[in-house]
Design a protein around this motif. Structure first.
Motif, short mmCIF file in Angstrom:
data_model
loop_
_atom_site.label_atom_id
_atom_site.label_comp_id
_atom_site.label_asym_id
_atom_site.label_seq_id
_atom_site.Cartn_x
_atom_site.Cartn_y
_atom_site.Cartn_z
N ALA A 1 0.86 -1.18 0.00
CA ALA A 1 0.00 0.00 0.00
C ALA A 1 0.89 1.23 0.00
O ALA A 1 1.82 1.33 0.81
CB ALA A 1 -0.92 0.01 1.22
N ILE A 2 0.64 2.15 -0.91
CA ILE A 2 1.41 3.38 -1.02
C ILE A 2 0.51 4.53 -0.57
O ILE A 2 -0.49 4.84 -1.22
CB ILE A 2 1.89 3.63 -2.47
N PHE A 3 0.85 5.16 0.54
CA PHE A 3 0.07 6.27 1.08
C PHE A 3 0.68 7.59 0.60
O PHE A 3 1.76 7.98 1.04
CB PHE A 3 0.05 6.23 2.60
N VAL B 1 -3.15 5.06 -2.23
CA VAL B 1 -4.03 5.81 -1.34
C VAL B 1 -3.69 7.30 -1.45
O VAL B 1 -2.53 7.68 -1.31
CB VAL B 1 -3.88 5.36 0.12
N ASP B 2 -4.69 8.13 -1.70
CA ASP B 2 -4.46 9.58 -1.80
C ASP B 2 -5.81 10.28 -1.65
O ASP B 2 -6.85 9.62 -1.55
CB ASP B 2 -3.80 9.94 -3.14
N VAL B 3 -5.76 11.61 -1.64
CA VAL B 3 -6.98 12.42 -1.56
C VAL B 3 -7.23 13.17 -2.85
O VAL B 3 -8.26 13.85 -2.98
CB VAL B 3 -6.92 13.41 -0.38
N THR C 1 -2.52 4.30 -14.00
CA THR C 1 -1.85 4.10 -15.29
C THR C 1 -0.43 3.58 -15.12
O THR C 1 0.12 2.98 -16.04
CB THR C 1 -1.80 5.42 -16.09
N LEU C 2 0.16 3.78 -13.92
CA LEU C 2 1.54 3.38 -13.68
C LEU C 2 1.67 2.02 -13.02
O LEU C 2 2.79 1.57 -12.77
CB LEU C 2 2.26 4.44 -12.84
N GLY C 3 0.54 1.38 -12.73
CA GLY C 3 0.63 0.03 -12.21
C GLY C 3 -0.13 -0.28 -10.95
O GLY C 3 -0.10 -1.43 -10.47
N ALA C 4 -0.82 0.70 -10.34
CA ALA C 4 -1.60 0.41 -9.15
C ALA C 4 -2.80 -0.48 -9.51
O ALA C 4 -3.48 -0.23 -10.50
CB ALA C 4 -2.08 1.70 -8.50
N ASP C 5 -3.02 -1.50 -8.70
CA ASP C 5 -4.15 -2.41 -8.95
C ASP C 5 -5.45 -1.89 -8.35
O ASP C 5 -6.53 -2.14 -8.89
CB ASP C 5 -3.83 -3.79 -8.34
N HIS C 6 -5.34 -1.18 -7.24
CA HIS C 6 -6.52 -0.65 -6.56
C HIS C 6 -6.26 0.78 -6.13
O HIS C 6 -5.12 1.15 -5.80
CB HIS C 6 -6.86 -1.50 -5.32
N LEU C 7 -7.32 1.59 -6.11
CA LEU C 7 -7.23 2.98 -5.69
C LEU C 7 -8.13 3.20 -4.49
O LEU C 7 -9.28 2.73 -4.47
CB LEU C 7 -7.66 3.91 -6.83
N VAL C 8 -7.61 3.93 -3.50
CA VAL C 8 -8.40 4.25 -2.31
C VAL C 8 -8.38 5.76 -2.14
O VAL C 8 -7.32 6.37 -1.95
CB VAL C 8 -7.84 3.56 -1.05
N ASP C 9 -9.55 6.37 -2.22
CA ASP C 9 -9.72 7.81 -2.02
C ASP C 9 -9.91 8.05 -0.53
O ASP C 9 -10.99 7.80 0.02
CB ASP C 9 -10.91 8.32 -2.82
N LEU D 1 3.56 -4.69 3.09
CA LEU D 1 4.38 -3.48 3.17
C LEU D 1 3.51 -2.26 2.93
O LEU D 1 2.76 -2.21 1.95
CB LEU D 1 5.51 -3.52 2.12
N ALA D 2 3.59 -1.30 3.84
CA ALA D 2 2.93 0.00 3.66
C ALA D 2 4.00 1.07 3.64
O ALA D 2 4.87 1.10 4.52
CB ALA D 2 1.92 0.26 4.78
N VAL D 3 3.96 1.93 2.63
CA VAL D 3 4.94 3.01 2.51
C VAL D 3 4.21 4.33 2.68
O VAL D 3 3.31 4.66 1.90
CB VAL D 3 5.66 2.96 1.15
N GLU D 4 4.58 5.09 3.71
CA GLU D 4 3.90 6.34 4.05
C GLU D 4 4.76 7.50 3.59
O GLU D 4 5.90 7.67 4.02
CB GLU D 4 3.67 6.42 5.56
N LEU D 5 4.22 8.32 2.67
CA LEU D 5 4.99 9.40 2.06
C LEU D 5 4.39 10.77 2.32
O LEU D 5 4.72 11.73 1.63
CB LEU D 5 5.08 9.15 0.55
N VAL D 6 3.53 10.86 3.32
CA VAL D 6 2.82 12.11 3.60
C VAL D 6 3.41 12.83 4.81
O VAL D 6 3.59 14.05 4.81
CB VAL D 6 1.32 11.84 3.82
N GLY D 7 3.70 12.08 5.88
CA GLY D 7 4.29 12.67 7.07
C GLY D 7 3.29 13.21 8.07
O GLY D 7 3.62 14.11 8.85
N ARG D 8 2.08 12.66 8.07
CA ARG D 8 1.07 13.10 9.02
C ARG D 8 0.69 11.96 9.96
O ARG D 8 0.62 10.80 9.53
CB ARG D 8 -0.18 13.58 8.28
N PRO D 9 0.45 12.26 11.25
CA PRO D 9 0.13 11.19 12.20
C PRO D 9 -1.03 10.31 11.76
O PRO D 9 -0.99 9.09 11.94
CB PRO D 9 -0.20 11.96 13.47
#
Length: 348
Positions: free
Chosen positions: A171-173, A197-199, A209-217, A238-246
């Motif tokens: 999961a890519i946050f 995962v994004d907003v 388009t780049l390879g994600a199988d599922h999208l979570v809004d 594996l979850a990768v958090e790239l936002v930096g929010r609690p």
């Protein structure tokens, strides 16, 4: 030379004429061809990041590529005219034990380009040759520049720190400037399923388009619950958090399968709320930090791009002249058109 100078937080950068630097022994003078505007730059401009010895004023910019224009004394393995990418560690502290033992890659307090000393938002910069990576002719300067953070940082998080194994769920946050490449790298590394995962709808559509199988809004859905549903209740390895929010960090941990790892990349000023230790011990979860990348990561990425295995052609959202840098900063701050990387090209 012309350079963009940062004087004070929340003030526009100033384009000024300053002396062209001269390379010290062991350094190269690089004519900058491209330098990316990163979210970390926004933190600098907001006064949230300061270097060990940040000059005042500072020439920011840490994602730089160009051509060697001159060499300092004692440099033997490089030549004028070579195409290069400036990578970490860059300048080192020279005082810690790794530095005293000439293990510069392991410097405990590296000086960062565009933070601790003048960076790439200028026509020229000086840089230690021990941290340069050669850029093949077939890779555009803009793509080479973003290897030094926008691509290198998620590569290190997914492949090195996250130790992704073929077939694992990821999961890519946050699928912006870093997360976009995290999706590509996870796919290249053999992830069994990739959940983005994004907003921002535009960022999610791009991830698909780049390879994600599922999208979570995350604006409309409870991300951990939705990820559990998508994985049959198991969660992700594996979850990768790239936002930096609690809240995002908590969501990344909450979606892990037994034995899963969460890698935290996003930079934020708020403290992390630590869960009860029983959660980590009973479910064997791992919580890992990941800062930046290593020179070897960029060397590997150069091979992947040169070999056609990693396509970064869609990552360059705009090319702007140095004089338009404040417009580029505004576009990134306001996420106009969901940019991946806005590039400053001094020769434009």
């Amino acid at each position: 030379m012309k350079a963009a100078l940062f004087y004070e937080p929340h003030e526009p950068l100033r384009i000024e004429e300053i002396p062209t630097p001269e390379p010290a022994p062991g350094e190269a003078l690089i004519q900058v061809k491209a330098c990316g505007i990163c979210a970390s730059d926004l933190h600098i401009f907001a006064g949230e990041i300061r270097g060990f010895a940040m000059p005042h004023p500072l020439v920011p910019g840490h994602e730089a590529s160009g051509v060697i224009a001159a060499l300092g004394a004692g440099v033997e393995d490089w030549r004028v005219g070579e195409r290069v990418v400036a990578t970490v560690p860059g300048k080192t502290c020279g005082a810690c034990r790794p530095c005293r033992q000439s293990d510069l890659e392991a410097c405990l307090q590296p000086r960062i380009l565009g933070v601790d000393y003048h960076g790439g938002f200028a026509e020229y910069l000086t840089f230690p040759v021990h941290s340069l990576v050669r850029l093949p002719d077939g890779i555009p300067f803009e793509q080479g520049a973003i290897l030094a953070d926008a691509v290198g940082t998620p590569f290190h998080a997914v492949v090195v720190r996250g130790a992704l194994r073929a077939g694992e769920r990821v999961a890519i946050f946050g699928v912006g400037g870093l997360g976009t490449h995290a999706v590509q790298i996870a796919r290249l590394a053999g992830a069994g399923e990739i959940i983005a995962v994004d907003v921002l709808p535009g960022a999610l559509a791009r991830a698909k388009t780049l390879g994600a199988d599922h999208l979570v809004d995350a604006r409309r859905e409870d991300a951990p619950r939705r990820i559990r549903e998508l994985t049959g209740g198991e969660g992700v390895d594996l979850a990768v958090e790239l936002v930096g929010r609690p809240a995002t960090i908590a969501a990344a941990e909450a979606c892990l399968a037994r034995g899963g790892r969460a890698v935290l990349v996003g930079i934020g000023a708020e403290p992390i709320t630590v869960l009860p230790t029983a959660v980590f011990s009973v479910f064997s979860h791992g919580l890992l930090g990941s800062l930046g990348y290593r020179r070897e990561d960029v060397t590997r990425l150069v091979r992947l791009v040169a070999g056609g295995r990693l396509d970064l052609s869609g990552s360059i959202s705009a090319r702007l002249p140095l004089a338009a840098i404040n417009e580029g900063v505004r576009r990134l701050e306001e996420k106009i058109d969901d940019p991946v990387r806005i590039m400053i090209c001094p020769e434009l």
